[in-house]
Design an enzyme around this catalytic site. Structure first.
Site, PDB file in Angstrom:
ATOM      1  N   ARG A  43      -7.597  -7.029 -15.571  1.00 53.42           N
ATOM      2  CA  ARG A  43      -6.615  -7.706 -14.713  1.00 53.42           C
ATOM      3  C   ARG A  43      -5.524  -6.750 -14.232  1.00 53.42           C
ATOM      4  NH1 ARG A  43      -4.942 -13.215 -17.473  1.00 53.42           N
ATOM      5  NH2 ARG A  43      -4.324 -11.637 -18.937  1.00 53.42           N
ATOM      6  N   ASP A  83      -9.430 -10.960 -10.599  1.00 52.92           N
ATOM      7  CA  ASP A  83      -9.120 -12.224 -11.246  1.00 52.92           C
ATOM      8  C   ASP A  83     -10.457 -12.971 -11.358  1.00 52.92           C
ATOM      9  OD1 ASP A  83      -8.494 -14.777 -11.860  1.00 52.92           O
ATOM     10  OD2 ASP A  83      -7.201 -15.138 -10.108  1.00 52.92           O
ATOM     11  N   LYS A 136     -17.964 -12.778 -29.292  1.00 56.36           N
ATOM     12  CA  LYS A 136     -17.510 -13.984 -29.940  1.00 56.36           C
ATOM     13  C   LYS A 136     -16.022 -14.197 -29.640  1.00 56.36           C
ATOM     14  CE  LYS A 136     -15.529 -13.722 -33.940  1.00 56.36           C
ATOM     15  NZ  LYS A 136     -14.298 -12.960 -34.007  1.00 56.36           N
ATOM     16  N   HIS A 166     -20.912  -8.305 -34.155  1.00 51.52           N
ATOM     17  CA  HIS A 166     -21.033  -6.872 -34.448  1.00 51.52           C
ATOM     18  C   HIS A 166     -21.429  -6.593 -35.896  1.00 51.52           C
ATOM     19  CE1 HIS A 166     -16.816  -7.207 -35.801  1.00 51.52           C
ATOM     20  NE2 HIS A 166     -16.999  -6.083 -36.465  1.00 51.52           N
ATOM     21  N   LYS A 170     -24.233  -3.444 -38.174  1.00 53.31           N
ATOM     22  CA  LYS A 170     -23.836  -2.543 -39.275  1.00 53.31           C
ATOM     23  C   LYS A 170     -25.075  -2.108 -40.066  1.00 53.31           C
ATOM     24  CE  LYS A 170     -19.189  -4.475 -39.570  1.00 53.31           C
ATOM     25  NZ  LYS A 170     -18.016  -3.667 -39.744  1.00 53.31           N
ATOM     26  N   GLU A 204      -9.600  -7.989 -45.619  1.00 57.82           N
ATOM     27  CA  GLU A 204      -9.004  -7.001 -44.706  1.00 57.82           C
ATOM     28  C   GLU A 204      -7.563  -6.758 -45.117  1.00 57.82           C
ATOM     29  OE1 GLU A 204     -10.279  -7.537 -40.389  1.00 57.82           O
ATOM     30  OE2 GLU A 204     -10.150  -9.573 -41.124  1.00 57.82           O
ATOM     31  N   ASP A 223     -12.650 -17.680 -36.936  1.00 56.31           N
ATOM     32  CA  ASP A 223     -12.661 -16.273 -36.523  1.00 56.31           C
ATOM     33  C   ASP A 223     -13.680 -15.457 -37.320  1.00 56.31           C
ATOM     34  OD1 ASP A 223     -11.602 -13.920 -35.161  1.00 56.31           O
ATOM     35  OD2 ASP A 223     -10.662 -13.394 -37.062  1.00 56.31           O
ATOM     36  N   HIS A 228     -19.486 -13.925 -38.440  1.00 49.95           N
ATOM     37  CA  HIS A 228     -19.897 -12.806 -39.294  1.00 49.95           C
ATOM     38  C   HIS A 228     -20.445 -13.269 -40.647  1.00 49.95           C
ATOM     39  CE1 HIS A 228     -17.878 -10.699 -36.212  1.00 49.95           C
ATOM     40  NE2 HIS A 228     -16.658 -10.746 -36.701  1.00 49.95           N
ATOM     41  N   LYS A 322      -6.946 -12.081 -44.530  1.00 50.33           N
ATOM     42  CA  LYS A 322      -6.160 -10.976 -43.965  1.00 50.33           C
ATOM     43  C   LYS A 322      -5.094 -10.610 -44.990  1.00 50.33           C
ATOM     44  CE  LYS A 322      -7.649 -11.486 -39.539  1.00 50.33           C
ATOM     45  NZ  LYS A 322      -8.651 -10.561 -39.038  1.00 50.33           N
TER      46      LYS A 322
HETATM   47  C1  BG6 Z   1     -13.438  -9.675 -35.572  1.00 56.43           C
HETATM   48  C2  BG6 Z   1     -12.332 -10.651 -35.898  1.00 56.43           C
HETATM   49  O1  BG6 Z   1     -14.564 -10.361 -35.073  1.00 56.43           O
HETATM   50  O2  BG6 Z   1     -13.821  -8.949 -36.735  1.00 56.43           O
HETATM   51  C3  BG6 Z   1     -11.131  -9.902 -36.492  1.00 56.43           C
HETATM   52  O3  BG6 Z   1     -11.922 -11.340 -34.725  1.00 56.43           O
HETATM   53  C4  BG6 Z   1     -11.576  -9.042 -37.652  1.00 56.43           C
HETATM   54  O4  BG6 Z   1     -10.123 -10.827 -36.898  1.00 56.43           O
HETATM   55  C5  BG6 Z   1     -12.778  -8.174 -37.296  1.00 56.43           C
HETATM   56  O5  BG6 Z   1     -10.475  -8.237 -38.027  1.00 56.43           O
HETATM   57  C6  BG6 Z   1     -13.343  -7.475 -38.516  1.00 56.43           C
HETATM   58  O6  BG6 Z   1     -14.315  -6.548 -38.137  1.00 56.43           O
HETATM   59  P1  BG6 Z   1     -14.651  -5.296 -39.061  1.00 56.43           P
HETATM   60  O7  BG6 Z   1     -15.832  -4.643 -38.444  1.00 56.43           O
HETATM   61  O8  BG6 Z   1     -13.409  -4.426 -39.023  1.00 56.43           O
HETATM   62  O9  BG6 Z   1     -14.892  -5.835 -40.431  1.00 56.43           O
END
Ligand code: BG6
Length: 473
Positions: A43, A83, A136, A166, A170, A204, A223, A228, A322
């Site tokens: 943007r 946009d 996602k 993602h 891994k 995390e 999230d 995941h 977190k």
């Molecule tokens: C993301 C989440 O999909 O994955 C984040 O939105 C999170 O909140 C992240 O921190 C964690 O990814 P990784 O690869 O660092 O474990």
């Protein structure tokens, strides 16, 4: 391999931190086609030079090869400010790129998926064999995910839609499939007769700083767990596929997700904990708690059950948070104790159960915990001690970060590591049961100090392998 990548959300966090560095590495290692080009769409108003300077400041170049690869990437990148709600502008700016099959990657908030998709279709960029990649979250609940999936299918076929998770890129996750389905030994013990419990922990140290708006609308359940953690659970619990192609694997994962026992208001009290970090100390630094009007959680612990023949009675404990004391992502499969203990020492109670421990972070390892007798035994007594068998792949220069692998797969058209529409919806269905039950039961969000392993109520959900978890396990 397609050689045109349209990257939407090019000035966003994900593009800066992962997507552009991945492309830089892939170019450095000559894994992209000779005419590879990137159309970066954001943007912010930039011309090509402005965008390139902006990107250059944000990408590391530890050595001359990386620096040369970055120059190469910037030379191949053209920036367009757009946009995504303006279909006519999209058609005008993007139709020149319909000359070659392309991959359009939407690293944008989900509310832009449908308008972006319609604009791309109108610009001729979704014609077969062009592809679409989505980040996602796909929606915020089953209804919104279904709406997105239905609208996407009006634009292109499911076989050309690539939903990224993602975690599937891994390396240890790939290794888990190899271990499970390439070895008689593993498969023979992979069910409720021999497995006692499964732990999936994603801890995390990072907080939600800078993403408060998004996070307050989603929370840890949506999230992290919906995608995941449930993908990890599905790979651990699925039946062996008859073939290793994308749909055979995804069929099996979907069956697992559909077998998750929904949680009712009565279930959530004993089987879930929600938490939110308060002020505290992480890695020696004082950090502020997450403050927001919404009652969203930054920590969640769940005890899940899979109602099928293989897993009946085996608890799957899922914990994510977190601002935990360390960045630790691991899956621990704990086997049942041997049925009859014949050794004197250590006593059966002290013997450690066999465990398969797959670590994704900070390091990528797979270990099998066994009991053995390494030291020369004293006469008359066999002394057992826990041993660990390292099943990790040896570090190789070919090892790729998740997004590198996934970008190549999307450019090549291999959907194996991408999530299908019905998997996403099955996962949401279970997640909705929990969020509805939390609402119905008024489940409180417990506070925990940043730098701790979550609310004390969650102690029983943490894996026993976690040393110094502060809850005496
Ligand atoms: C993301 C989440 O999909 O994955 C984040 O939105 C999170 O909140 C992240 O921190 C964690 O990814 P990784 O690869 O660092 O474990």
């Amino acid at each position: 391999m397609h050689d045109t990548l349209l990257l939407f959300g090019a000035t966003g966090d994900l593009s800066q931190r992962y997507l552009f560095p991945s492309l830089q590495h892939l170019l450095r290692d000559r894994l992209l086609p000779p005419d590879f080009r990137v159309v970066a769409i954001g943007r912010s108003e930039h011309d090509d030079g402005g965008f390139q300077a902006w990107l250059r400041e944000r990408i590391d170049t530890p050595d001359a090869r990386d620096a040369a690869a970055l120059d190469d990437l910037l030379r191949r990148t053209h920036y367009i400010a757009l946009d995504l709600g303006d279909e006519q502008a999209m058609v005008a700016a993007l139709s020149p790129y319909a000359d070659r099959p392309s991959v359009s990657y939407l690293a944008t908030p989900p509310d832009l998926f449908v308008p972006a998709c319609r604009g791309l279709k109108a610009a001729g960029l979704l014609e077969d064999p062009s592809r679409l990649v989505l980040e996602k979250p796909i929606g915020r609940d089953l209804a919104s995910a279904h709406e997105i999936n239905t609208a996407l299918k009006d634009c292109l076929d499911e076989s050309r839609i690539f939903r990224i998770d993602h975690y599937l890129g891994k390396a240890p996750v790939q290794n888990l499939l190899a271990l499970r389905f390439g070895n008689t030994l593993m498969e023979a013990v992979w069910h409720n007769r021999w497995i006692e419990s499964v732990d999936i922990l994603v801890a995390e140290t990072a907080g939600v700083d800078g993403r408060e708006g998004y996070y307050a609308h989603y929370g840890a359940l949506r999230d992290m767990v919906q995608n995941h953690m449930l993908q990890l659970l599905a790979l651990i619990a699925m039946e062996p596929p008859s073939m290793l192609d994308a749909d055979s694997i995804r069929d099996e994962k979907r069956k697992v997700l559909r077998s998750l026992r929904p949680m009712s208001v009565a279930d959530v009290a004993g089987n879930s904990v929600r938490g939110r970090y308060a002020d505290g100390v992480v890695d020696g630094a004082a950090v502020r708690g997450f403050r927001h009007d919404s009652d969203v959680e930054t920590f969640v612990a769940l005890r899940a059950h899979i109602d099928n023949w293989r897993w009946a009675g085996v608890p799957f404990r899922l914990v994510t948070g977190k601002r935990m004391p360390s960045r630790t992502t691991e899956v621990v499969v704990t086997f049942k104790p041997v049925s009859h203990w014949v050794f004197e020492r250590p006593s059966r109670e002290r013997a450690r159960s066999n465990r398969l421990r797959m670590r994704l972070q900070p390091e990528e390892t797979i270990e099998l915990g066994l009991m053995g007798s390494l030291a020369a035994p004293e006469w008359g007594a066999t002394e057992l001690q826990p041993m660990s068998l390292d099943l990790s792949m040896s570090p190789s220069p070919k090892r790729r970060i998740a997004y590198e692998r996934l970008l190549v797969d999307a450019l090549k058209g291999d959907q194996t590591l991408f999530v299908r529409d019905d998997e996403v919806e099955a996962a949401w269905q279970w997640i909705d049961s929990i969020s509805n039950a939390w609402q119905g039961a008024n489940t409180p969000v417990q506070s925990y100090p940043a730098g701790s392993w979550g609310p004390t109520e969650a102690a029983a959900f943490l894996p026993a392998t976690l040393s110094g978890n502060g809850h005496g396990k």
